[in-house]
Design a protein around this motif. Structure first.
Motif, mmCIF file in Angstrom:
data_model
loop_
_atom_site.group_PDB
_atom_site.id
_atom_site.type_symbol
_atom_site.label_atom_id
_atom_site.label_comp_id
_atom_site.label_asym_id
_atom_site.label_seq_id
_atom_site.Cartn_x
_atom_site.Cartn_y
_atom_site.Cartn_z
ATOM 1 N N PRO A 2 -18.781 8.238 -0.061
ATOM 2 C CA PRO A 2 -17.817 7.286 0.518
ATOM 3 C C PRO A 2 -17.157 7.838 1.772
ATOM 4 N N ASP A 3 -16.665 6.942 2.603
ATOM 5 C CA ASP A 3 -15.890 7.350 3.775
ATOM 6 C C ASP A 3 -14.445 7.693 3.385
ATOM 7 N N ILE A 4 -13.946 7.032 2.343
ATOM 8 C CA ILE A 4 -12.563 7.237 1.888
ATOM 9 C C ILE A 4 -12.516 7.067 0.377
ATOM 10 N N VAL A 5 -11.698 7.888 -0.278
ATOM 11 C CA VAL A 5 -11.409 7.727 -1.701
ATOM 12 C C VAL A 5 -9.953 7.277 -1.825
ATOM 13 N N LEU A 6 -9.745 6.197 -2.560
ATOM 14 C CA LEU A 6 -8.402 5.662 -2.785
ATOM 15 C C LEU A 6 -8.041 5.896 -4.253
ATOM 16 N N CYS A 7 -7.097 6.811 -4.509
ATOM 17 C CA CYS A 7 -6.672 7.147 -5.867
ATOM 18 C C CYS A 7 -5.501 6.263 -6.275
ATOM 19 N N PHE A 8 -5.612 5.632 -7.429
ATOM 20 C CA PHE A 8 -4.581 4.688 -7.847
ATOM 21 C C PHE A 8 -3.462 5.331 -8.651
ATOM 22 N N PHE A 9 -3.716 6.457 -9.295
ATOM 23 C CA PHE A 9 -2.683 7.148 -10.064
ATOM 24 C C PHE A 9 -2.688 8.623 -9.668
ATOM 25 N N TYR A 10 -1.499 9.236 -9.648
ATOM 26 C CA TYR A 10 -1.444 10.626 -9.207
ATOM 27 C C TYR A 10 -2.249 11.535 -10.123
ATOM 28 N N GLU A 11 -2.374 11.161 -11.416
ATOM 29 C CA GLU A 11 -3.162 11.981 -12.340
ATOM 30 C C GLU A 11 -4.636 12.038 -11.936
ATOM 31 N N ASP A 12 -5.088 11.029 -11.168
ATOM 32 C CA ASP A 12 -6.486 10.996 -10.746
ATOM 33 C C ASP A 12 -6.854 12.193 -9.878
ATOM 34 N N LEU A 13 -5.877 12.750 -9.169
ATOM 35 C CA LEU A 13 -6.157 13.892 -8.298
ATOM 36 C C LEU A 13 -6.730 15.065 -9.079
ATOM 37 N N TYR A 14 -6.281 15.219 -10.325
ATOM 38 C CA TYR A 14 -6.774 16.332 -11.143
ATOM 39 C C TYR A 14 -8.242 16.165 -11.513
ATOM 40 N N LEU A 15 -8.746 14.936 -11.451
ATOM 41 C CA LEU A 15 -10.127 14.670 -11.833
ATOM 42 C C LEU A 15 -11.091 14.772 -10.659
ATOM 43 N N LEU A 16 -10.558 14.926 -9.448
ATOM 44 C CA LEU A 16 -11.432 15.084 -8.284
ATOM 45 C C LEU A 16 -11.923 16.522 -8.224
ATOM 46 N N PRO A 17 -13.170 16.733 -7.808
ATOM 47 C CA PRO A 17 -13.780 18.059 -7.937
ATOM 48 C C PRO A 17 -13.382 19.073 -6.883
ATOM 49 N N PHE A 18 -12.635 18.644 -5.852
ATOM 50 C CA PHE A 18 -12.454 19.545 -4.723
ATOM 51 C C PHE A 18 -11.020 19.965 -4.468
ATOM 52 N N PHE A 19 -10.088 19.609 -5.338
ATOM 53 C CA PHE A 19 -8.705 19.907 -5.005
ATOM 54 C C PHE A 19 -8.293 21.341 -5.324
ATOM 55 N N GLU A 20 -9.186 22.123 -5.925
ATOM 56 C CA GLU A 20 -8.906 23.558 -6.043
ATOM 57 C C GLU A 20 -9.066 24.240 -4.688
ATOM 58 N N THR A 21 -9.989 23.725 -3.874
ATOM 59 C CA THR A 21 -10.296 24.358 -2.583
ATOM 60 C C THR A 21 -9.923 23.486 -1.391
ATOM 61 N N GLY A 22 -9.586 22.214 -1.648
ATOM 62 C CA GLY A 22 -9.283 21.287 -0.565
ATOM 63 C C GLY A 22 -10.293 20.162 -0.528
ATOM 64 N N PRO A 23 -9.871 18.956 -0.135
ATOM 65 C CA PRO A 23 -10.759 17.790 -0.161
ATOM 66 C C PRO A 23 -11.861 17.867 0.881
ATOM 67 N N THR A 24 -13.025 17.339 0.512
ATOM 68 C CA THR A 24 -14.158 17.267 1.434
ATOM 69 C C THR A 24 -14.396 15.844 1.921
ATOM 70 N N VAL A 25 -13.609 14.892 1.412
ATOM 71 C CA VAL A 25 -13.660 13.510 1.859
ATOM 72 C C VAL A 25 -12.200 13.037 1.931
ATOM 73 N N PRO A 26 -11.839 12.202 2.899
ATOM 74 C CA PRO A 26 -10.447 11.751 3.007
ATOM 75 C C PRO A 26 -9.984 11.040 1.735
ATOM 76 N N VAL A 27 -8.778 11.388 1.298
ATOM 77 C CA VAL A 27 -8.204 10.796 0.087
ATOM 78 C C VAL A 27 -6.859 10.162 0.423
ATOM 79 N N ILE A 28 -6.669 8.934 -0.035
ATOM 80 C CA ILE A 28 -5.370 8.269 0.042
ATOM 81 C C ILE A 28 -4.831 8.159 -1.382
ATOM 82 N N GLN A 29 -3.644 8.675 -1.601
ATOM 83 C CA GLN A 29 -3.021 8.609 -2.925
ATOM 84 C C GLN A 29 -1.976 7.504 -2.945
ATOM 85 N N MET A 30 -2.048 6.626 -3.948
ATOM 86 C CA MET A 30 -1.094 5.531 -4.085
ATOM 87 C C MET A 30 -0.009 5.901 -5.095
#
Length: 394
Positions: free
Chosen positions: A120-148
């Motif tokens: 995807p060009d952008i990932v839109l996370c609907f809940f803050y808990e979703d960030l924990y399920l993304l695979p790259f937040f230990e090292t930093g995002p590899t695709v743009p993420v918008i958190q709602m």
């Protein structure tokens, strides 16, 4: 653009929540604008959402097996029950974030496979808990993420978790619903903030404004502790016998002890025929057109869709002072009335509207005019502009 909606922590399939409604509405609008939309959920059950969804939108369920893929140990389950009374303390939030990290490590590989495949060009996370399920937040995002954020950020960040704060700072943007929420995030060093509210449904005609002989007070929302419908029931009970041809009609669903408490409160009120619980409905517009006042006793809100819709159709609303979001929508004595804390003040505000049809019409028409600023086109233009900017900067 290819936009991936990620609803990893909430129930999307068969759910009637506000966030799920927002997800379907946004996805439908964006696909009509020519974007490719993929919605990734993590539901136990397979199926489709309750709200209408364009057939061009693809759904991916990380689970859908009918059973939980991630299970906590007996010790963790026991610890959760023991600490339930302190879940709103620092220790309770620490334990919750620790469990979310463990859950994230389990689901992150599944989410990585989806991202590798979909690109995807952008990932839109609907809940803050979703960030924990993304695979790259230990090292930093590899695709743009918008958190709602669908509610006041202060309720999420009141016991600051450094890891969560760092993840939010790594997002390309953090979206909040109202300007007052910006300050809440800035206190934690988060600067990449965009204010985009939800939109209210647009109705061709306003409600009919009737006299004082009989009428209906409407509540639409979850039967849950933070919505506080028990205060509304108690307030109406103070004035109901003086106005025997007025009813309080409640629509919504709930479960657990609080729901049982509200049901028992209705039954013990002695107001059979005046306090009516209808359960869940998909005919909200019909219920609003049959009503004269919209009552909203919530303790906190992000941006209440039910309240915005009621204002959009021309219903005067009553809420409580000092409640974030409610006070930004209901402008006291301009498009509704705000009560002081307590059932007596709320009852007084309801009675003022019951006895003054001209005031109901004045406030209701002002509410309709105010809600017109939360229209779908302008709000989705803001979303599209933000996404295009982020995609171009990446």
């Amino acid at each position: 653009m290819k936009i991936l909606f990620f609803i990893g922590n909430g129930a999307f399939v068969h759910s009637v929540g506000g966030a799920e409604k927002v997800a379907c509405n946004m996805a439908n609008d964006l696909v009509l604008r020519g974007h490719e939309i993929v919605i990734v959920s993590n539901d136990i059950e397979s199926g489709v959402p309750v709200y209408p969804l364009d057939e061009r939108i693809r759904l991916i369920n990380l689970n859908g097996t009918g059973k939980k893929l991630y299970r906590i140990s007996r010790f963790q389950r026991l610890l959760r029950e023991i600490t339930r009374p302190i879940q709103d303390t620092w220790l309770g939030w620490f334990l919750r974030h620790t469990e979310m990290r463990r859950r994230g490590r389990f689901f992150a590989p599944k989410m990585k496979s989806v991202l590798d495949c979909e690109k995807p060009d952008i990932v839109l996370c609907f809940f803050y808990e979703d960030l924990y399920l993304l695979p790259f937040f230990e090292t930093g995002p590899t695709v743009p993420v918008i958190q709602m954020f669908h509610g006041p950020p202060s309720r999420t960040l009141r016991y600051s978790c450094p890891r969560l704060t760092r993840m939010l700072c790594q997002c390309s943007a953090v979206q909040v619903l109202l300007p007052s929420f910006v300050r809440e995030l800035e206190r934690f060093g988060i600067r990449n903030i965009s204010v985009i509210p939800n939109w209210a449904n647009e109705y061709e005609k306003e409600v009919e404004y009737r006299g004082t002989e009989k009428g209906q007070i409407l509540y639409v929302g979850r039967i849950s502790k933070e919505k506080r419908p028990h205060l509304l029931i108690q307030a109406f009970a103070l004035i109901a016998r003086k106005h025997p041809h007025w009813t309080l009609d409640l629509y919504g669903t709930g479960k657990g002890r609080y729901y049982d408490f509200v049901m028992s409160l209705i039954q013990s009120s002695g107001l059979d025929g005046q306090i009516i619980y209808h359960g869940i409905t998909n005919r909200v517009e019909e219920a609003m057109r049959a009503s004269d006042i919209f009552a909203f006793p919530s303790e906190f809100e992000g941006f209440c869709l039910a309240l915005a819709d009621a204002m959009s159709i021309g219903l005067p609303a009553v809420g409580f002072q000092g409640v974030l979001a409610v006070g930004e929508l209901i402008q006291d004595q301009q498009n509704g009335l705000l009560a002081e804390n307590g059932i007596q003040s709320f009852a007084e505000k309801l009675e003022i509207l019951i006895e003054n049809p001209e005031l109901r019409a004045f406030l209701g028409r002002n509410a309709r005019q105010f809600a017109a600023s939360f229209n779908q086109k302008e709000i989705m233009d803001s979303w599209e502009k933000l996404m295009k900017k982020i995609a171009a900067d990446d």
